[in-house]
Design a protein around this motif. Structure first.
Motif, PDB file in Angstrom:
ATOM      1  N   ARG A 137     -15.955  87.777  23.927  1.00  0.00           N
ATOM      2  CA  ARG A 137     -14.938  87.455  24.928  1.00  0.00           C
ATOM      3  C   ARG A 137     -13.707  88.296  24.641  1.00  0.00           C
ATOM      4  NH1 ARG A 137     -13.994  81.110  24.822  1.00  0.00           N
ATOM      5  NH2 ARG A 137     -13.163  81.771  22.823  1.00  0.00           N
ATOM      6  N   ASP A 166      -8.591  86.022  23.634  1.00  0.00           N
ATOM      7  CA  ASP A 166      -9.970  86.214  24.101  1.00  0.00           C
ATOM      8  C   ASP A 166     -10.154  85.747  25.540  1.00  0.00           C
ATOM      9  OD1 ASP A 166      -9.791  83.551  23.346  1.00  0.00           O
ATOM     10  OD2 ASP A 166     -11.396  83.648  21.853  1.00  0.00           O
ATOM     11  N   ARG A 167      -9.210  84.921  26.025  1.00  0.00           N
ATOM     12  CA  ARG A 167      -9.339  84.412  27.390  1.00  0.00           C
ATOM     13  C   ARG A 167      -8.252  84.984  28.295  1.00  0.00           C
ATOM     14  NH1 ARG A 167      -9.134  78.198  26.060  1.00  0.00           N
ATOM     15  NH2 ARG A 167      -8.845  78.070  28.301  1.00  0.00           N
ATOM     16  N   ASP A 183      -5.003  83.757  21.069  1.00  0.00           N
ATOM     17  CA  ASP A 183      -5.757  84.759  20.308  1.00  0.00           C
ATOM     18  C   ASP A 183      -6.361  85.834  21.222  1.00  0.00           C
ATOM     19  OD1 ASP A 183      -7.645  83.120  21.382  1.00  0.00           O
ATOM     20  OD2 ASP A 183      -8.584  82.528  19.504  1.00  0.00           O
ATOM     21  N   SER A 185      -7.050  79.232  17.764  1.00  0.00           N
ATOM     22  CA  SER A 185      -7.206  79.479  19.189  1.00  0.00           C
ATOM     23  C   SER A 185      -6.132  78.736  19.982  1.00  0.00           C
ATOM     24  CB  SER A 185      -8.621  79.082  19.602  1.00  0.00           C
ATOM     25  OG  SER A 185      -8.908  79.579  20.852  1.00  0.00           O
ATOM     26  N   ASP A 227      -4.572  83.773  26.351  1.00  0.00           N
ATOM     27  CA  ASP A 227      -4.325  82.672  25.429  1.00  0.00           C
ATOM     28  C   ASP A 227      -3.869  83.269  24.095  1.00  0.00           C
ATOM     29  OD1 ASP A 227      -6.761  83.618  24.470  1.00  0.00           O
ATOM     30  OD2 ASP A 227      -7.550  81.629  24.033  1.00  0.00           O
TER      31      ASP A 227
HETATM   32 MG    MG Z   1      -8.877  81.780  22.470  1.00  0.00          MG
END
Ligand code: MG
Length: 455
Positions: free
Chosen positions: A338, A246-247, A244, A100, A242
């Motif tokens: 997410r 997800d955000r 990976d 992450s 970000d």
């Molecule tokens: Mg992430």
């Protein structure tokens, strides 16, 4: 002597420093434990863009193959895409080699169950028992398979997102968008999503070849270039993912970073306007969520930090929207995870339907100021310090669901030892920036003094 950081094993997976606590031997053992736990079947294997990804992935493949599983390599893909595909393709599970937002010397493994969500707490326990006991179900030679590869698997995920938003309305707006992918996995799919939505796009940091472009958390101090380019490009908004993916964090048309917590507030506002239902967010998501829920008379469920905690609460309560204040929006219409791509779709739809600039939409939430800080501290000391603070503030309205949250009339402070790094996270929200700052400083000092006592 350099202190070795131990391998972090938590509900969100395993993380460690490559060559120190995280080795191919350990990765292979985790993979064999996972194959033993879920039993032979198809497993998707993905990775983020870290240089150590391929080395660890090969170890994971070996560990899974040894238990008679059929791994399918899907390559570098956003983690929400891999979660989505696990369920859609009815795979037995998935392993993603990723750490992450941790710095590049870190890497880790995330384990996804057949529901297309991270392992639930009870599943993690069973799985870790198998890992620690080392009793793996190994297949005989004739049942060992070879890994398969699948290219462009992410298209299915894009199709689902596009089927859930008003593509025509968005296309008509011909939005100008600047995207910062932080050289992360988002770069593989978000250009295609924006193209389908008729956006004129300027892409930053889309090299998935290895090095991170900048500190990878999409927090304002890391988004200087994006803010500048939004102004130069006269864009309607900037999107920051970000590593990976997800955000998601947003930059408004004036080139101002909105703060990641606002992504969730905007998404919640947009979804509730169309569909009323429960909202589930973690303890440190903004009070703006409570205001929105009150306006639509829907309940808010507060959970521990960590995606799976929010996901479980959402599934249990039939939530229509939810997520985490760090820019992690969970919109179950697409899937209960997410997802920065689904979130981008929602935000663009909101802009298209409201016909207002992002800065005006954001202005509605400006009444709250959320400040986040972290303090370095070994995990053990951090937990003791939190226990001490709980005792000291026991007369106030506390939540001890996750660390310590002290809620007051129109402010709160949340103090939480991280599960994945040797730090204490500290957050405060109130109606003025100065007051949030004062709260942070007061508690920072108090924690530091408490830590000193325990060292
Ligand atoms: Mg992430």
């Amino acid at each position: 002597m350099k202190r070795r950081l131990p391998l972090k094993v938590s509900v969100s997976g395993v993380r460690g420093i490559v060559g120190e606590s995280l080795t191919p031997q350990i990765a292979a053992r985790f993979a064999s434990a996972f194959g033993t736990y879920l039993g032979p079947g198809t497993f998707l294997i993905g990775q983020d863009t870290r240089p150590s990804g391929t080395m660890l992935k090969k170890a994971v493949l070996s560990g899974l193959l040894a238990t008679g599983c059929q791994p399918v390599e899907v390559g570098v893909l956003p983690i929400p895409t891999i979660l989505f595909l696990t369920r859609e393709k009815q795979a037995r599970g998935a392993v993603v080699v990723t750490a992450s937002h941790n710095p590049p010397e870190w890497n880790g493994l995330k384990f996804i169950g057949p529901e297309g969500i991270y392992l639930r707490h009870s599943q993690v326990e069973e799985f870790l028992d198998i890992f620690h006991q080392g009793e793996f179900t190994l297949a005989p030679a004739e049942r060992i398979k070879s890994p398969l590869q699948e290219k462009n698997a992410g298209e299915l995920h894009l199709e689902r997102i596009l089927s859930k938003i008003k593509v025509k309305s968005i296309r008509r707006c011909r939005f100008r968008v600047v995207v910062d992918c932080a050289n992360g996995a988002g770069a593989v799919l978000i250009p295609r999503l924006l193209q389908e939505l008729g956006c004129e796009t300027l892409l930053l940091n889309t090299d998935i070849g290895g090095e991170f472009a900048h500190q990878s958390e999409p927090v304002p101090e890391n988004l200087g270039e994006l803010c500048r380019r939004v102004k130069e490009f006269r864009a309607d908004l900037g999107l920051a993912q970000d590593v990976d993916a997800d955000r998601l964090a947003l930059v408004d048309e004036k080139g101002r970073p909105l703060g990641e917590d606002l992504t969730l507030s905007l998404a919640v506002a947009h979804v509730l306007r169309k569909k009323r239902g429960p909202v589930a967010v973690n303890l440190s998501a903004s009070m703006a969520i409570d205001d929105l829920a009150a306006r639509y008379r829907v309940p808010v469920i507060r959970t521990k930090i960590g995606e799976i905690n929010v996901v479980e609460a959402m599934l249990e309560n039939g939530a229509v929207i939810g997520g985490e204040g760090n820019g992690g929006v969970i919109w179950p219409e697409v899937h209960p995870c997410r997802d920065s791509l689904a979130a981008s779709g929602l935000i663009l739809e909101m802009l298209a339907e409201s016909r207002q600039p992002l800065s005006s939409l954001a202005a509605e939430f400006k009444r709250y100021y959320l400040i986040k800080e972290k303090l370095e501290c070994p995990a053990e000391v951090a937990f003791r310090a939190v226990v001490e603070l709980r005792r000291r503030y026991r007369a106030e309205r506390l939540s001890t669901l996750d660390g310590l949250k002290i809620s007051r009339e129109d402010s709160w402070v949340h103090i939480r030892p991280s599960n994945t790094e040797p730090i204490i996270r500290l957050m405060a929200e109130s109606r003025s920036a100065a007051r949030s700052r004062r709260l942070i400083e007061k508690f920072k000092k108090e924690i530091k003094d408490t830590i000193k006592k325990f060292r």
